[in-house]
Design a protein around this motif. Sequence first.
Motif, short mmCIF file in Angstrom:
data_model
loop_
_atom_site.label_atom_id
_atom_site.label_comp_id
_atom_site.label_asym_id
_atom_site.label_seq_id
_atom_site.Cartn_x
_atom_site.Cartn_y
_atom_site.Cartn_z
N TRP A 51 41.11 39.17 40.36
CA TRP A 51 40.35 39.55 39.17
C TRP A 51 40.45 38.48 38.08
O TRP A 51 39.51 38.25 37.33
CB TRP A 51 40.84 40.90 38.65
N THR A 55 35.03 36.63 36.42
CA THR A 55 34.65 36.93 35.04
C THR A 55 34.29 38.39 34.95
O THR A 55 33.33 38.84 35.58
CB THR A 55 33.44 36.08 34.60
N VAL A 56 35.07 39.15 34.21
CA VAL A 56 34.84 40.58 34.07
C VAL A 56 33.93 40.81 32.88
O VAL A 56 34.27 40.50 31.74
CB VAL A 56 36.17 41.32 33.87
N THR A 57 32.74 41.33 33.12
CA THR A 57 31.78 41.57 32.05
C THR A 57 31.22 42.97 32.18
O THR A 57 31.16 43.55 33.26
CB THR A 57 30.62 40.57 32.10
N ALA A 58 30.80 43.52 31.06
CA ALA A 58 30.15 44.82 31.07
C ALA A 58 28.74 44.69 31.62
O ALA A 58 28.13 43.61 31.56
CB ALA A 58 30.10 45.39 29.64
N THR A 159 36.18 45.52 37.31
CA THR A 159 35.08 45.41 36.36
C THR A 159 34.78 46.75 35.70
O THR A 159 34.33 46.80 34.56
CB THR A 159 33.79 44.91 37.04
N THR A 160 35.02 47.85 36.42
CA THR A 160 34.63 49.18 35.96
C THR A 160 35.75 50.17 36.23
O THR A 160 36.45 50.07 37.24
CB THR A 160 33.36 49.64 36.70
N PRO A 223 33.20 50.16 31.41
CA PRO A 223 33.63 48.81 31.77
C PRO A 223 35.09 48.60 31.38
O PRO A 223 35.58 49.18 30.42
CB PRO A 223 32.69 47.92 30.95
N THR A 225 36.30 46.21 29.96
CA THR A 225 36.38 45.58 28.63
C THR A 225 36.52 46.60 27.52
O THR A 225 36.86 46.24 26.39
CB THR A 225 35.14 44.71 28.40
N ASP A 226 36.27 47.88 27.81
CA ASP A 226 36.47 48.94 26.82
C ASP A 226 37.89 49.46 26.79
O ASP A 226 38.21 50.39 26.03
CB ASP A 226 35.52 50.13 27.09
#
Length: 234
Positions: A51, A55-58, A159-160, A223, A225-226
């Motif tokens: 991971w 690149t981890v993106t919403a 990612t999620t 996501p 990222t939250d």
Amino acid sequence: MSVRIVVRTFSELCVTAGALIILFVVYLLFWTGVKAAGATEGQIDALENQWARGTVTAPATGTPGDQAPAPAPAPEAYRDGKPFAMLYIPRFGKGWEWPVLENTEVKTLQKGLGHYRGTARAGATGNFAVAGHRRTYGDPFKDFPELRPGDAVLVTDGTTWFTYRIDRKPYRTVPSDTGVIDPVPRKSGFDGPGRYLTLTTCDPEWGSSHRLIAWAHLDATQPVTDGRPAALRG
């Protein structure tokens, strides 16, 4: 041969058998757990490294007037025997977390939980089905009978976050009852297509004559990222 020799020989055999039984119990209770801890940590490290390289993106949302976004590429297939997700069940304790690997072979379940080949991907329509040991190799599903309706089961693929909710107390069946991992699992109470999760483990606790099954439905996604979902922050 005198009676004394016979009794002494029998006693020695009993002592030897007892020692072997004790060693076997130690192996089951202790050594398989030590092996599982090392193997599991290795799988978690592999996931985190994987991971970290990506690149981890919403998910893209777009705005009015924008051109329609290009179709998302098809997700990569899960790699056989390799980890692809982490699974959390708060009911089993604050620190309970296990990697999920592709397939349910014996050597795979010694490293973590196993995803049934051919069942749905995490969060997808269908049935995301996962197996784990009840006892030995870290005892991941030791407390399986404690699952109750409404309990959260959380899965992340890096990612999620996918939050599932248990729908009923564990169901007991036999190993040949493969319908429990159908896209709409039989006897689950689900009456049509949806995004489901099935967990399976052996029963009784130290046997494998039956299976315990827990079914859940997808309740929420967010996501990574939250941050971590609320169910893991309590």
